[in-house]
Scaffold this active site. Sequence first.
Site, PDB file in Angstrom:
ATOM      1  N   TYR A  27      39.269  48.924  44.217  1.00 33.92           N
ATOM      2  CA  TYR A  27      39.145  47.568  43.674  1.00 33.92           C
ATOM      3  C   TYR A  27      38.796  46.583  44.783  1.00 33.92           C
ATOM      4  CZ  TYR A  27      40.704  43.000  41.983  1.00 33.92           C
ATOM      5  OH  TYR A  27      40.773  41.663  41.682  1.00 33.92           O
ATOM      6  N   GLU A  49      45.178  38.310  34.897  1.00 28.88           N
ATOM      7  CA  GLU A  49      45.963  37.487  35.809  1.00 28.88           C
ATOM      8  C   GLU A  49      47.077  36.750  35.075  1.00 28.88           C
ATOM      9  OE1 GLU A  49      42.526  35.675  37.207  1.00 28.88           O
ATOM     10  OE2 GLU A  49      42.149  37.265  38.656  1.00 28.88           O
ATOM     11  N   TRP A  57      50.001  42.538  41.311  1.00 26.17           N
ATOM     12  CA  TRP A  57      48.656  42.876  40.851  1.00 26.17           C
ATOM     13  C   TRP A  57      48.476  44.383  40.735  1.00 26.17           C
ATOM     14  CZ3 TRP A  57      45.020  41.171  38.043  1.00 26.17           C
ATOM     15  CH2 TRP A  57      43.741  41.717  38.090  1.00 26.17           C
TER      16      TRP A  57
END
Length: 206
Positions: A27, A49, A57
């Site tokens: 990512y 988010e 995350w």
Amino acid sequence: MDQNGNNLPLKLERCSWCLKFDQYIQYHDKEWGVPVHDDNTHFEFLILEGAQAGLSWSTILKKREGYRKNFANFDPKKVAKFTDEKLETILLDPSIVRNRLKVFAAVNNAKRFLEVQKEFGSFDEYIWSFVNHKPIINRRKSLKEVPATTKESDALSKDLIKRGFKFVGSTVIYAHMQACGLVNDHIESCFRYKELTSISSEPRKK
């Protein structure tokens, strides 16, 4: 080795936050900080988010495909039409964070997202206006220098809240700006910093 069986170049200098597992590294290397100009991608990150609020995350990244499956491949037009009954079914799926407020907020945000598209022509045109349509190139020496919020995220968050969006506090929105390339917050020693600085200097394709 990534999910496709390819070896990841582990010897490259990277931002240290991504080194926990291969999906995180991938990512970081391929997505984080790349300027986004696709509305569905912006909507995807708003959902993810918002779900992250209060969590890590990495937790959300591992559940990304669960969100993709449950939220119509992040199509705001489809999500805006979700019924309460459908949302109750989604809340039974452990492949997402089963937080009622966050799940229901996704539908509200989809409706507000469509309103922004109608007003500005695209959500992308709207959101990039907060950085004068050009990525902010920061010069961070370490992760300690990266703030949780900025004046730009404060302004964007305030405007989104005024428009009726939920789970769009300044910290969440700054994470969106970082992920979608409105700011380059890779540390300077990271190999992606120079690559993305170069991309950001290229003329934007309309």
